[in-house]
Design a protein around this motif. Structure first.
Motif, PDB file in Angstrom:
ATOM      1  N   TRP A  54       0.714  -1.176   0.241  1.00  0.00           N
ATOM      2  CA  TRP A  54       0.069   0.012  -0.078  1.00  0.00           C
ATOM      3  C   TRP A  54       0.778   1.327   0.036  1.00  0.00           C
ATOM      4  O   TRP A  54       2.070   0.974   0.488  1.00  0.00           O
ATOM      5  CB  TRP A  54      -0.871   0.011   1.045  1.00  0.00           C
ATOM      6  CG  TRP A  54      -0.477   0.332   2.610  1.00  0.00           C
ATOM      7  CD1 TRP A  54       0.220  -0.863   3.291  1.00  0.00           C
ATOM      8  CD2 TRP A  54      -0.239   1.258   3.349  1.00  0.00           C
ATOM      9  NE1 TRP A  54       0.623  -0.373   4.518  1.00  0.00           N
ATOM     10  CE2 TRP A  54       0.281   0.998   4.475  1.00  0.00           C
ATOM     11  CE3 TRP A  54      -0.716   2.449   3.299  1.00  0.00           C
ATOM     12  CZ2 TRP A  54       0.473   1.834   5.707  1.00  0.00           C
ATOM     13  CZ3 TRP A  54      -0.511   3.608   4.370  1.00  0.00           C
ATOM     14  CH2 TRP A  54      -0.140   3.208   5.316  1.00  0.00           C
ATOM     15  N   THR A  93      -8.031   3.274  -2.412  1.00  0.00           N
ATOM     16  CA  THR A  93      -8.972   2.567  -1.425  1.00  0.00           C
ATOM     17  C   THR A  93      -9.588   3.781  -0.624  1.00  0.00           C
ATOM     18  O   THR A  93     -10.551   3.464   0.351  1.00  0.00           O
ATOM     19  CB  THR A  93      -8.470   1.556  -0.570  1.00  0.00           C
ATOM     20  OG1 THR A  93      -7.252   2.092   0.073  1.00  0.00           O
ATOM     21  CG2 THR A  93      -8.014   0.311  -1.404  1.00  0.00           C
ATOM     22  N   ASP A  94      -8.873   4.838  -0.312  1.00  0.00           N
ATOM     23  CA  ASP A  94      -9.366   6.061   0.300  1.00  0.00           C
ATOM     24  C   ASP A  94      -8.763   7.450  -0.026  1.00  0.00           C
ATOM     25  O   ASP A  94      -7.986   7.254  -0.983  1.00  0.00           O
ATOM     26  CB  ASP A  94      -8.967   5.634   1.877  1.00  0.00           C
ATOM     27  CG  ASP A  94      -9.673   6.312   3.318  1.00  0.00           C
ATOM     28  OD1 ASP A  94     -10.763   7.040   2.746  1.00  0.00           O
ATOM     29  OD2 ASP A  94      -8.892   6.717   4.060  1.00  0.00           O
TER      30      ASP A  94
END
Length: 170
Positions: free
Chosen positions: A125, A146-147
């Motif tokens: 990540w 994802t965010d």
């Protein structure tokens, strides 16, 4: 020929120099002060020195022949909701401006994928600026957003506050 070597503590000066140079090549546009505040806050030589001695933080130098042209930092650190023992963060990945677009980033990513697999870590990540060309590179490397969040640093330009969290399972 491009090579990647683990950065050793005795290479602190070289690491610090390439870190400042590549950051300035890449992200001055984000800041009303050309990044001075950010570099003073997060790029102190003592911080690099401390991290080089940490067992779960890895710095690597990228060479073209004998010249250092970039560096990257990966850390074994958790990201919710994934188990901590599976996660590796790519915290920094920078090349000198003249070396972008030549496939070197892809070589670095393959190195990181292999390194993570050897450590039995299956979740990579990172955080990338929404406005950065790096976002497209990470998407092409298989990372998925994802965010997102806003950075609240004092000298960051309003239009560049958005930072993304991106994940790739390997």
């Amino acid at each position: 020929m491009i090579t990647i070597k683990k950065c050793e503590e005795n290479q602190l000066d070289s690491l610090h120099k390439i870190a400042i140079q590549t950051y300035n090549d890449t992200y001055q546009y984000l800041w009303s002060d050309n990044g001075t505040w950010y570099l003073n806050e997060f790029y102190q030589k003592e911080s690099f020195k401390k991290e080089l001695s940490q067992p779960d933080i890895f710095y690597f130098l990228v060479y073209d022949e004998d010249k250092i042209i970039g560096y990257f930092k990966i850390m074994n650190i958790a990201l919710d909701p994934y188990p901590e023992e599976q996660c590796t963060e790519i915290d920094k990945l920078y090349l000198l401006k003249d070396y972008g677009g030549k496939g070197i980033g892809k070589t670095i990513m393959e190195f990181i994928f292999d390194f993570s697999k050897k450590q039995k870590r299956s979740v990579l990540w990172l955080k990338a600026m929404e406005s950065s060309p790096a976002k497209s590179f990470y998407e092409k490397s298989g990372f998925i957003e994802t965010d997102k969040a806003n950075l609240n640093f004092p000298t960051i330009r309003e239009e560049h506050r958005l930072i993304l969290t991106m994940v790739k399972e390997i």
